[in-house]
Design a protein around this motif. Structure first.
Motif, PDB file in Angstrom:
ATOM      1  N   PHE A 151       0.856  -1.123  -0.078  1.00 65.33           N
ATOM      2  CA  PHE A 151      -0.107  -0.194  -0.004  1.00 65.33           C
ATOM      3  C   PHE A 151       0.883   1.327   0.080  1.00 65.33           C
ATOM      4  CE2 PHE A 151      -3.055   2.923   1.729  1.00 65.33           C
ATOM      5  CZ  PHE A 151      -4.299   2.740   1.376  1.00 65.33           C
ATOM      6  N   SER A 152       0.965   1.929  -1.009  1.00 65.36           N
ATOM      7  CA  SER A 152       1.562   3.285  -1.234  1.00 65.36           C
ATOM      8  C   SER A 152       0.862   4.363  -1.405  1.00 65.36           C
ATOM      9  CB  SER A 152       2.753   3.234  -2.131  1.00 65.36           C
ATOM     10  OG  SER A 152       3.545   2.105  -1.700  1.00 65.36           O
ATOM     11  N   ILE A 153       0.721   5.602  -0.797  1.00 62.08           N
ATOM     12  CA  ILE A 153       0.007   6.600  -1.133  1.00 62.08           C
ATOM     13  C   ILE A 153       0.788   7.722  -0.309  1.00 62.08           C
ATOM     14  CG2 ILE A 153      -1.623   6.487   0.853  1.00 62.08           C
ATOM     15  CD1 ILE A 153      -3.665   7.314  -1.333  1.00 62.08           C
ATOM     16  N   SER A 154       0.303   8.983  -0.726  1.00 63.23           N
ATOM     17  CA  SER A 154       0.639  10.336   0.042  1.00 63.23           C
ATOM     18  C   SER A 154      -0.221  11.401  -0.095  1.00 63.23           C
ATOM     19  CB  SER A 154       1.927  10.984  -0.438  1.00 63.23           C
ATOM     20  OG  SER A 154       1.987  11.150  -1.780  1.00 63.23           O
ATOM     21  N   PHE A 155      -0.527  12.047   0.992  1.00 67.03           N
ATOM     22  CA  PHE A 155      -1.505  13.268   1.189  1.00 67.03           C
ATOM     23  C   PHE A 155      -0.457  14.458   1.532  1.00 67.03           C
ATOM     24  CE2 PHE A 155      -3.753   9.644   2.417  1.00 67.03           C
ATOM     25  CZ  PHE A 155      -5.031   9.734   1.619  1.00 67.03           C
ATOM     26  N   GLY A 156      -1.037  15.706   0.875  1.00 66.90           N
ATOM     27  CA  GLY A 156      -0.411  16.796   1.077  1.00 66.90           C
ATOM     28  C   GLY A 156      -1.315  17.635   2.089  1.00 66.90           C
ATOM     29  N   HIS A 157      -0.541  18.794   2.314  1.00 67.06           N
ATOM     30  CA  HIS A 157      -1.209  19.777   3.391  1.00 67.06           C
ATOM     31  C   HIS A 157      -2.585  20.391   2.833  1.00 67.06           C
ATOM     32  CE1 HIS A 157      -1.233  22.550   6.657  1.00 67.06           C
ATOM     33  NE2 HIS A 157      -1.583  23.532   5.915  1.00 67.06           N
ATOM     34  N   GLY A 158      -3.619  20.137   3.531  1.00 70.53           N
ATOM     35  CA  GLY A 158      -4.942  20.941   3.286  1.00 70.53           C
ATOM     36  C   GLY A 158      -5.825  19.856   2.548  1.00 70.53           C
ATOM     37  N   GLU A 159      -5.510  18.820   2.162  1.00 71.77           N
ATOM     38  CA  GLU A 159      -6.179  18.052   1.298  1.00 71.77           C
ATOM     39  C   GLU A 159      -7.570  17.482   1.923  1.00 71.77           C
ATOM     40  OE1 GLU A 159      -5.302  14.930  -1.437  1.00 71.77           O
ATOM     41  OE2 GLU A 159      -3.159  15.052  -0.659  1.00 71.77           O
ATOM     42  N   PHE A 160      -8.549  17.212   1.240  1.00 73.97           N
ATOM     43  CA  PHE A 160      -9.955  16.879   1.695  1.00 73.97           C
ATOM     44  C   PHE A 160     -10.182  15.814   0.892  1.00 73.97           C
ATOM     45  CE2 PHE A 160     -14.428  16.943   2.445  1.00 73.97           C
ATOM     46  CZ  PHE A 160     -14.612  17.494   3.864  1.00 73.97           C
ATOM     47  N   ALA A 161      -9.432  14.387   1.366  1.00 77.76           N
ATOM     48  CA  ALA A 161      -9.678  13.255   0.372  1.00 77.76           C
ATOM     49  C   ALA A 161     -10.055  12.050   1.491  1.00 77.76           C
ATOM     50  CB  ALA A 161      -8.117  12.780   0.274  1.00 77.76           C
ATOM     51  N   GLY A 162     -10.450  10.979   0.611  1.00 77.18           N
ATOM     52  CA  GLY A 162     -11.068   9.760   1.403  1.00 77.18           C
ATOM     53  C   GLY A 162     -10.816   8.513   0.998  1.00 77.18           C
ATOM     54  N   PHE A 163     -10.788   7.571   1.732  1.00 77.10           N
ATOM     55  CA  PHE A 163     -10.588   6.164   1.450  1.00 77.10           C
ATOM     56  C   PHE A 163     -12.199   5.812   1.257  1.00 77.10           C
ATOM     57  CE2 PHE A 163      -6.472   6.250   3.955  1.00 77.10           C
ATOM     58  CZ  PHE A 163      -6.027   6.235   2.784  1.00 77.10           C
ATOM     59  N   ILE A 164     -12.359   5.069  -0.039  1.00 75.61           N
ATOM     60  CA  ILE A 164     -13.805   4.382  -0.239  1.00 75.61           C
ATOM     61  C   ILE A 164     -13.536   2.881  -0.710  1.00 75.61           C
ATOM     62  CG2 ILE A 164     -14.818   6.668  -0.795  1.00 75.61           C
ATOM     63  CD1 ILE A 164     -15.128   5.694  -3.714  1.00 75.61           C
ATOM     64  N   GLY A 165     -14.759   2.159  -0.332  1.00 78.60           N
ATOM     65  CA  GLY A 165     -14.494   0.728  -0.564  1.00 78.60           C
ATOM     66  C   GLY A 165     -15.452  -0.050   0.200  1.00 78.60           C
ATOM     67  N   PRO A 166     -15.724  -1.436  -0.300  1.00 73.96           N
ATOM     68  CA  PRO A 166     -16.582  -2.163   0.454  1.00 73.96           C
ATOM     69  C   PRO A 166     -15.895  -2.487   1.713  1.00 73.96           C
ATOM     70  CG  PRO A 166     -15.418  -3.276  -1.313  1.00 73.96           C
ATOM     71  CD  PRO A 166     -14.914  -1.855  -1.396  1.00 73.96           C
ATOM     72  N   SER A 167     -16.808  -3.150   2.613  1.00 71.12           N
ATOM     73  CA  SER A 167     -16.200  -3.604   3.975  1.00 71.12           C
ATOM     74  C   SER A 167     -15.218  -4.485   3.808  1.00 71.12           C
ATOM     75  CB  SER A 167     -17.189  -3.991   4.471  1.00 71.12           C
ATOM     76  OG  SER A 167     -18.338  -3.316   5.127  1.00 71.12           O
ATOM     77  N   GLY A 168     -14.321  -4.464   4.578  1.00 69.22           N
ATOM     78  CA  GLY A 168     -12.968  -5.447   4.686  1.00 69.22           C
ATOM     79  C   GLY A 168     -12.178  -5.041   3.606  1.00 69.22           C
ATOM     80  N   SER A 169     -12.084  -3.823   2.739  1.00 71.87           N
ATOM     81  CA  SER A 169     -11.118  -3.322   1.738  1.00 71.87           C
ATOM     82  C   SER A 169      -9.811  -2.699   2.198  1.00 71.87           C
ATOM     83  CB  SER A 169     -11.820  -2.577   0.929  1.00 71.87           C
ATOM     84  OG  SER A 169     -12.107  -1.140   1.519  1.00 71.87           O
ATOM     85  N   GLY A 170     -10.066  -2.493   3.745  1.00 77.23           N
ATOM     86  CA  GLY A 170      -8.827  -1.892   4.269  1.00 77.23           C
ATOM     87  C   GLY A 170      -8.896  -0.477   4.602  1.00 77.23           C
ATOM     88  N   LYS A 171      -9.794   0.253   4.522  1.00 74.22           N
ATOM     89  CA  LYS A 171     -10.128   1.642   4.626  1.00 74.22           C
ATOM     90  C   LYS A 171      -9.843   1.984   6.086  1.00 74.22           C
ATOM     91  CE  LYS A 171     -14.581   1.955   3.982  1.00 74.22           C
ATOM     92  NZ  LYS A 171     -14.876   0.287   3.745  1.00 74.22           N
ATOM     93  N   THR A 172     -10.494   1.308   7.120  1.00 72.23           N
ATOM     94  CA  THR A 172     -10.175   1.547   8.636  1.00 72.23           C
ATOM     95  C   THR A 172      -8.696   1.506   9.108  1.00 72.23           C
ATOM     96  OG1 THR A 172     -12.613   1.438   9.025  1.00 72.23           O
ATOM     97  CG2 THR A 172     -10.818   1.228  10.747  1.00 72.23           C
ATOM     98  N   THR A 173      -8.240   0.241   8.419  1.00 74.72           N
ATOM     99  CA  THR A 173      -6.834  -0.231   8.568  1.00 74.72           C
ATOM    100  C   THR A 173      -5.876   0.856   8.248  1.00 74.72           C
ATOM    101  OG1 THR A 173      -7.491  -2.403   8.348  1.00 74.72           O
ATOM    102  CG2 THR A 173      -5.055  -2.021   8.616  1.00 74.72           C
TER     103      THR A 173
END
Lengths: 431, 235
Positions: free
Chosen positions: B30-52
């Motif tokens: 899993f590789s990703i980055s976020f910048g300052h001031g972003e308004f972003a979100g992980f979406i996907g079905p249950s068990g896809s790893g969002k909360t993790t």
């Protein structure tokens, strides 16, 4: 922060009031149980010391070896000088000579024929003319030791020679009234027959079934005269003048006294300490073991209950702990706060429980519980009213389960903070 | 994305959960980055790893392997105390079930993170008032959570998350327990706070209402990122 957490603790009754109540209750029962067992033990010692053994007792060695049959033919001779010697060696003690004897009491009818007859246990006590002045504050006279004033149920104490007291159950059985005449038939010191008339002065109730059924009490001089025991007594009872104490100090006192007596004379005076009389030492040891086992089991059960309460409280709060961790509190700080909280609950519960337990123990110490209904046929020297006894240890014993177990429960449940993944705590919160 | 602007960077992160004698892999390479001031979100079905993913970014969990840098701290190697310090100073959390402390008032719930920062009474009062004004709950300061509606409770949770003006706010299904009207109110509030505070918001959600507000949508499936696009392309 501490003020903030205290506020939360006070508002959440499931974390404050209920744990404090459960700790209080457990501690109160512990304190009361301890006080009660202590009181029963003290009662056993005190009752035996007053009526049967003294704190120490002096007899002739031959008498001591056969004391079960009250062998007055082996009594201490020259009792005046033995008493003077004891008084000079142990001036802080009160010494009371007594004669115990077995005999028959014969009650005549109007024509002088036997109307009723039964066996009695006779006691000759210094009721009219104490031999020695009282030393110290406690056990000053036989009247004080036997606690006659509240024990009188009819008539009065002997005021002149020839008067006797009877235990009230004996008087009831023989249908006697104060002022009636009775005849005592016994055996003199020289194995002759002793017959002596007495006037009944009054009836006493000691609250000890074994005594209340068949005791006759006369002045020592009267008994000496009746049993031909001039300047002789069966036993001399010793009581400390300024405090109540038992154990090794009494044995040391006995050792010193006995070593100073001629060893080859079987009629030499022999001083026996309370713990060495009538198997009392073993009895108290057994009692101590039983008390310890009972208290230990109870403490263990209470500790497990309170530990479990602490455990449940901690587990129930995993969710709250998860939030606090997320907000930025460290594991160590939360764990420390849980222990502080448990300590606070434990201390408040222990203090209130101890006060509650002491109040109940004080009530039982003052008023006691009447067990006479269960003691009707027992020969044991146990008072009808059994009381608790508060000691210094009563003030601290409740803190063992109250504070110790509560903190232990919180400490163990709190370890979950470290064992579980922080994120897992959230899952528990949300489910 | 400008590298100097990056506040969250995950590289080849793997997260395994032990299940009995085996394990379940919740995040895979899993590789990703976020910048300052972003308004972003992980979406996907249950068990896809969002909360993790959100838990690892929030330092509530640690990756099994890979690197996760959040505001300069390496989450893979950080201690409990350092993680607590990071969350205390830099991260705010908003939960699906609000997770307010029930025995405390609204004011006290918002005050709690500030107590950990050791701020003075006056300083705390000013910041709490500001936060409650932002969420429109100044008239409820003495209420307990049980006396609030779901929308009001979530506003308190938001006030608690923003009161220390953190650089990063993580929201796990923040509208799951709210009705449509309250959901939109809460999301508009978050957008406003994102603009005013400049904090980075990262969501975990499968609620279409939330998705419609996101500027960047990262779609997850089976522990992997399957797409990472700005809102317009997603829609």
């Amino acid at each position: 922060m501490i003020r903030f957490l205290l506020k939360g603790l006070l508002r959440d009754r499931s974390r404050s009031l209920f744990p404090v109540l459960s700790v209080s209750l457990g501690v109160a029962i512990t304190v009361l149980l301890h006080g009660w067992l202590n009181g029963v033990q003290q009662m056993m010692i005190d009752t035996n010391a007053r009526f049967q053994t003294g704190f120490v007792r002096v007899m002739s060695q031959a008498y001591a070896e056969n004391e079960d049959i009250l062998p007055n033919d082996l009594a201490l001779l020259h009792s005046d000088s033995v008493l003077q010697d004891l008084h000079s060696r142990f001036p802080d003690w009160n010494w009371h000579p007594r004669i115990r004897f077995g005999g028959l009491i014969d009650v005549p009818d109007n024509l002088g024929e036997t109307r009723a007859q039964t066996s009695v246990l006779g006691w000759g006590l210094e009721l009219l003319h104490p031999t020695l002045p009282a030393a110290g504050e406690y056990y000053t006279s036989e009247k004080a030791i036997f606690n006659f004033e509240p024990a009188m149920v009819a008539g009065h104490l002997p005021e002149k020679p020839g008067q006797v007291l009877l235990s009230y159950l004996l008087a009831e059985d023989l249908a006697l009234q104060p002022g009636d005449t009775v005849t005592i038939i016994g055996s003199t010191m020289y194995a002759g027959m002793a017959v002596q008339n007495f006037t009944v002065a009054g009836f006493v109730r000691f609250g000890i079934q074994a005594l209340d059924r068949r005791v006759l009490i006369a002045d020592l001089a009267d008994v000496q005269y009746a049993l031909d025991m001039e300047n002789a007594v069966g036993e001399i009872f010793g009581y400390p003048g300024d405090a109540l104490f038992i154990g090794d100090s009494l044995r040391a006192m006995a050792g010193r006294y006995n070593n100073s007596q001629p060893q080859d004379n079987p009629f030499r005076p022999m001083l026996v300490a309370l713990p060495d009389q009538m198997g009392l030492d073993q009895l108290l040891d057994i009692y101590d073991i039983f008390s310890f086992v009972i208290i230990f089991i109870f403490l263990l059960v209470m500790s497990i209950v309170l530990w479990n309460a602490g455990l449940m409280s901690g587990i129930r709060r995993y969710g709250e702990i998860g939030v606090r961790l997320a907000i930025g509190e460290s594991h160590g700080t939360i764990y420390k706060h849980m222990l502080y909280e448990a300590g606070l609950i434990g201390i408040i519960g222990s203090v209130s429980g101890t006060l509650l337990g002491l109040s109940a123990a004080w009530y039982l110490q003052t008023y006691g519980i009447d067990i006479s209904a269960f003691m009707k046929n027992t020969p044991m020297m146990i008072q009808d009213i059994v009381r608790a006894r508060i000691t210094r240890f009563s003030f601290i014993i409740g803190f063992i389960p109250g504070t110790g177990a509560t903190i232990l429960g919180a400490a163990i449940s709190g370890l979950g903070i470290y064992r579980r993944q922080t994120a897992q705590l959230f899952k528990e919160l949300e489910t | 994305m400008n590298q100097n602007n990056v506040i969250i960077q995950l590289e080849n992160v793997v997260k395994d959960y032990r299940i009995g004698s085996g394990y379940f892999r919740a995040l895979k390479d899993f590789s990703i980055s976020f910048g300052h001031g972003e308004f972003a979100g992980f979406i996907g079905p249950s068990g896809s790893g969002k909360t993790t993913a959100l838990n690892i970014i929030g330092s509530l969990d640690q990756p099994s392997s890979g690197t996760c840098l959040v505001l300069g701290e390496n989450i893979s190697t950080i201690s409990h105390r350092q993680a607590a310090n990071l969350r205390n100073h830099q991260i705010g959390f908003i939960f699906q079930t609000y997770n307010l402390l029930p025995v405390y008032t609204v004011y006290e719930n918002v005050e709690f993170p500030l107590l950990l920062l050791g701020l003075s009474d006056t300083g705390r009062k000013k910041m709490i008032t500001e936060a409650l004004e932002m969420v429109g709950l100044t008239d409820k300061i003495d209420s307990r959570p049980a006396q609030l509606s779901g929308g009001q409770a979530q506003r308190v949770a938001i006030a608690r998350a923003i009161v220390k003006k953190p650089a990063l706010i993580l929201a796990d299904e923040p509208t799951a327990n709210l009705d449509v009207k309250n959901s939109h109110n809460i999301l508009e509030l978050m957008v406003k706070l994102n603009r005013e505070l400049g904090s980075t918001f990262v969501f975990s959600t499968h609620d279409p209402k939330v998705i419609s507000y996101l500027q960047r949508i990262i779609r997850l499936e089976d522990g992997r990122i399957v797409s990472d696009q700005p809102q317009k392309q997603e829609l």
